[in-house]
Write a protein that holds these residues in place. Sequence first.
Motif, short mmCIF file in Angstrom:
data_model
loop_
_atom_site.label_atom_id
_atom_site.label_comp_id
_atom_site.label_asym_id
_atom_site.label_seq_id
_atom_site.Cartn_x
_atom_site.Cartn_y
_atom_site.Cartn_z
N VAL A 22 0.85 -1.19 0.00
CA VAL A 22 0.00 0.00 0.00
C VAL A 22 0.88 1.24 0.00
CG1 VAL A 22 -1.84 1.24 1.19
CG2 VAL A 22 -1.71 -1.23 1.40
N GLY A 23 0.46 2.27 -0.75
CA GLY A 23 1.27 3.48 -0.76
C GLY A 23 0.46 4.75 -0.97
N CYS A 24 1.12 5.87 -0.75
CA CYS A 24 0.60 7.19 -1.09
C CYS A 24 1.12 7.52 -2.48
CB CYS A 24 1.09 8.26 -0.12
SG CYS A 24 0.40 8.17 1.53
N TYR A 25 0.25 7.89 -3.36
CA TYR A 25 0.60 8.18 -4.74
C TYR A 25 1.63 9.31 -4.81
CZ TYR A 25 -0.12 9.34 -9.67
OH TYR A 25 0.05 9.60 -11.00
N GLU A 26 2.58 9.18 -5.73
CA GLU A 26 3.64 10.19 -5.88
C GLU A 26 3.12 11.53 -6.37
OE1 GLU A 26 6.88 8.74 -8.25
OE2 GLU A 26 7.12 6.97 -7.01
N GLY A 27 2.03 11.51 -7.12
CA GLY A 27 1.48 12.75 -7.65
C GLY A 27 0.53 13.47 -6.70
N GLN A 28 -0.04 12.74 -5.74
CA GLN A 28 -1.01 13.31 -4.80
C GLN A 28 -1.06 12.43 -3.56
OE1 GLN A 28 -2.82 15.06 -2.69
NE2 GLN A 28 -3.69 16.20 -4.40
N ALA A 29 -0.53 12.94 -2.47
CA ALA A 29 -0.41 12.15 -1.24
C ALA A 29 -1.76 11.73 -0.66
CB ALA A 29 0.38 12.93 -0.19
N LEU A 30 -2.84 12.40 -1.02
CA LEU A 30 -4.15 12.02 -0.52
C LEU A 30 -4.65 10.71 -1.12
CD1 LEU A 30 -6.09 15.40 -0.55
CD2 LEU A 30 -5.48 14.05 1.45
N GLY A 37 -1.74 -7.01 -4.00
CA GLY A 37 -1.85 -7.96 -2.91
C GLY A 37 -2.38 -7.42 -1.60
N ALA A 38 -2.65 -6.15 -1.51
CA ALA A 38 -3.16 -5.59 -0.26
C ALA A 38 -4.65 -5.87 -0.13
CB ALA A 38 -2.93 -4.08 -0.21
N THR A 39 -5.09 -6.09 1.09
CA THR A 39 -6.51 -6.26 1.38
C THR A 39 -7.08 -4.92 1.83
OG1 THR A 39 -6.12 -6.76 3.71
CG2 THR A 39 -6.08 -8.63 2.16
N ALA A 40 -8.40 -4.86 1.94
CA ALA A 40 -9.03 -3.65 2.45
C ALA A 40 -8.54 -3.35 3.86
CB ALA A 40 -10.55 -3.80 2.43
N THR A 41 -8.31 -4.39 4.64
CA THR A 41 -7.79 -4.23 6.00
C THR A 41 -6.40 -3.61 5.98
OG1 THR A 41 -9.10 -6.11 6.76
CG2 THR A 41 -7.25 -5.46 8.14
N ASP A 42 -5.56 -4.02 5.02
CA ASP A 42 -4.22 -3.44 4.88
C ASP A 42 -4.30 -1.96 4.57
OD1 ASP A 42 -3.07 -5.99 5.24
OD2 ASP A 42 -3.00 -6.36 3.07
N VAL A 43 -5.19 -1.60 3.65
CA VAL A 43 -5.34 -0.19 3.27
C VAL A 43 -5.86 0.63 4.45
CG1 VAL A 43 -6.50 1.43 1.71
CG2 VAL A 43 -5.66 -0.76 0.83
N ALA A 44 -6.84 0.09 5.16
CA ALA A 44 -7.40 0.79 6.33
C ALA A 44 -6.34 0.96 7.41
CB ALA A 44 -8.61 0.03 6.88
N ALA A 45 -5.51 -0.05 7.62
CA ALA A 45 -4.44 0.04 8.63
C ALA A 45 -3.41 1.09 8.22
CB ALA A 45 -3.77 -1.32 8.82
N PHE A 46 -3.09 1.14 6.93
CA PHE A 46 -2.15 2.14 6.43
C PHE A 46 -2.72 3.55 6.63
CE2 PHE A 46 -0.19 4.54 2.83
CZ PHE A 46 1.13 4.45 3.23
N ALA A 47 -3.99 3.72 6.32
CA ALA A 47 -4.65 5.02 6.51
C ALA A 47 -4.66 5.41 7.99
CB ALA A 47 -6.07 4.97 5.96
#
Length: 69
Positions: A22-30, A37-47
């Motif tokens: 999971v990452g923050c896009y280089e063009g727009q950090a939002l 391979g990331a799950t929704a749980t992975d994205v939520a944890a990163f957020a």
Amino acid sequence: KVPLGWILEHITKRKGTGSDTVGCYEGQALVLYNKGGATATDVAAFAATIAAEVQAATEIAIEWEVTKW
């Protein structure tokens, strides 16, 4: 109000960063994206990690725009 994109880029330096999946896009950090391979749980944890970093650095609590998944 303070633009969250500005905080992510200039204070927490999150633009273009992330984990293996999971990452923050280089063009727009939002913009968070699944690198593969990331799950929704992975994205939520990163957020949540980013929100905690913003709170620690600025004492500003992020208000989530999306409240239901």
